[in-house]
Write an enzyme that holds these catalytic residues in place. Structure first.
Site, PDB file in Angstrom:
ATOM      1  N   SER A 118       0.654  -1.372  -0.342  1.00 52.41           N
ATOM      2  CA  SER A 118       0.314   0.112   0.279  1.00 52.41           C
ATOM      3  C   SER A 118       0.862   0.958  -0.261  1.00 52.41           C
ATOM      4  O   SER A 118       0.354   1.897  -0.365  1.00 52.41           O
ATOM      5  CB  SER A 118      -0.919   0.040   1.497  1.00 52.41           C
ATOM      6  N   HIS A 139      -2.490  -3.947  -6.243  1.00 47.62           N
ATOM      7  CA  HIS A 139      -2.927  -2.954  -5.206  1.00 47.62           C
ATOM      8  C   HIS A 139      -4.704  -3.473  -4.939  1.00 47.62           C
ATOM      9  O   HIS A 139      -5.252  -2.938  -5.883  1.00 47.62           O
ATOM     10  CB  HIS A 139      -2.598  -1.623  -5.096  1.00 47.62           C
ATOM     11  N   GLU A 151      -5.544  -1.504  -8.369  1.00 47.83           N
ATOM     12  CA  GLU A 151      -4.763  -0.687  -9.514  1.00 47.83           C
ATOM     13  C   GLU A 151      -3.137  -1.535  -9.990  1.00 47.83           C
ATOM     14  O   GLU A 151      -2.942  -1.933  -8.548  1.00 47.83           O
ATOM     15  CB  GLU A 151      -4.462   0.693  -8.604  1.00 47.83           C
ATOM     16  N   ASN A 189      -5.671   6.139  -2.766  1.00 46.48           N
ATOM     17  CA  ASN A 189      -5.299   6.734  -1.412  1.00 46.48           C
ATOM     18  C   ASN A 189      -4.652   8.148  -1.407  1.00 46.48           C
ATOM     19  O   ASN A 189      -4.947   8.947  -0.517  1.00 46.48           O
ATOM     20  CB  ASN A 189      -4.400   5.704  -0.359  1.00 46.48           C
TER      21      ASN A 189
END
Ligand code: NAI
Length: 282
Positions: A118, A139, A151, A189
């Site tokens: 992450s 991801h 991702e 994020n």
């Protein structure tokens, strides 16, 4: 041609990734450090499938086929026949490096390595291997079997061929992949963390109560949950950690963790997992 997939780690994410691969028909081998942890991880997968059956979302034949495609081991040597390996072990650069080194001593040159990290730099992870061109970020989102998004991240060194193979692999799992840059937070994020930090800052400045801010964003924006419910769900420690990685890289106030978030982490109020975050859980 990817036929056999290895998954390193059968924790929260590794179990979900292994299940998604096996459920899509790949022969899947998941590796853990000890037998008891492996057993726990495999039991997590079975439980997830059984709950799916109970809710009418998973057919019993799908469960059986998934478990048939899946096997667990504590030996890296069992990954020798894999075409692609997804690493989902602890978020620690040195541990990942050691695992890649041990794997590379065993597997063929053609094998593609992916990391589910992450927060670590994909280019740095790729550079820690002897296959920086056959390395990419992949991801997933929790819970992996249910969340559509993946991702796909190219390291500076990832070849076009590897990138295309990894993207197609994500699609073959029934996912909706997007291409994200090798920058902290990738796409989701990068946008989500500043929003969550802003909610904490706004609360600290007296914008409203936790409940009212949550209700406002939920009902006013059509979000499935408000920022504080989401913070408790993600974990305040995880949010704080990722925010710090982003701040370290970009040095922008948007990524600076507000004082209250830091103190809640220090006090052990981590969200759902610790029984208390912005809300209390019994
Ligand atoms: P976790 O702690 O639930 O699972 C990690 C597992 O890896 C543990 O069961 C551990 O025994 C195992 N492990 C450690 N070293 C190993 C080795 N050398 N070989 C095989 N297994 C090993 O952690 P979690 O949450 O599943 O995270 C794993 C990775 O996924 C991390 O890189 C994290 O950043 C990433 N990630 C986590 C998300 C989340 O929501 N928790 C979301 C997306 C990515």
């Amino acid at each position: 041609m990817i036929k056999t997939v290895g998954v390193l780690g059968c924790g929260l994410m590794g179990a979900g990734i292994a299940q998604a691969c096996a459920q899509s028909g790949y022969k899947t081998i998941v590796v853990e450090v000890t037998e008891p942890i492996l057993k726990k991880g495999l039991a997590r997968i079975e439980k997830f499938l059984d709950e799916g059956i109970a809710r009418g979302k998973v057919a019993p034949e799908v469960r059986d086929a998934t478990l048939r495609h899946l096997s667990g081991t504590t030996s890296f040597a069992d990954l020798v026949g894999c075409d692609l390996i997804v690493e989902a072990i602890v978020e620690n650069l040195d541990e990942k490096r050691v695992a890649y080194g041990a794997l590379e001593a065993l597997v063929d040159d053609h094998v593609i390595f992916c990391s589910n990290t992450s927060s670590l730099c994909i280019t740095e992870l790729a550079a820690a291997t002897k296959r920086p061109d056959r390395f990419a970020g992949l991801h997933f989102f929790n819970p992996v079997p249910l969340m559509k998004l993946v991702e796909v991240i190219r390291a500076l060194s990832t070849s076009d061929e590897t990138y295309r193979a990894v993207f197609a692999f994500a699609e073959s799992l029934g996912k909706e992949p997007i291409t994200a840059p090798d920058r902290p937070g990738f796409i989701v994020n990068r946008l989500l963390i500043p929003y969550l930090l802003d909610a904490v800052r706004a609360y600290e400045q007296g914008l409203g109560t936790i409940e009212d801010i949550d209700k406002g964003m939920k009902l006013g924006c059509g979000y499935p949950m408000g920022p504080f419910t989401l913070l408790d769900f993600v974990g305040l420690d995880t949010t704080y950690y990722v925010a710090n990685v982003m701040f370290e890289e970009f040095r922008e106030p948007a990524y600076a963790a507000p004082p209250l978030l830091k103190r809640m982490v220090l006090a052990g109020r981590l969200g759902r997992k610790s029984g208390r975050g912005f809300y209390e859980y019994t």
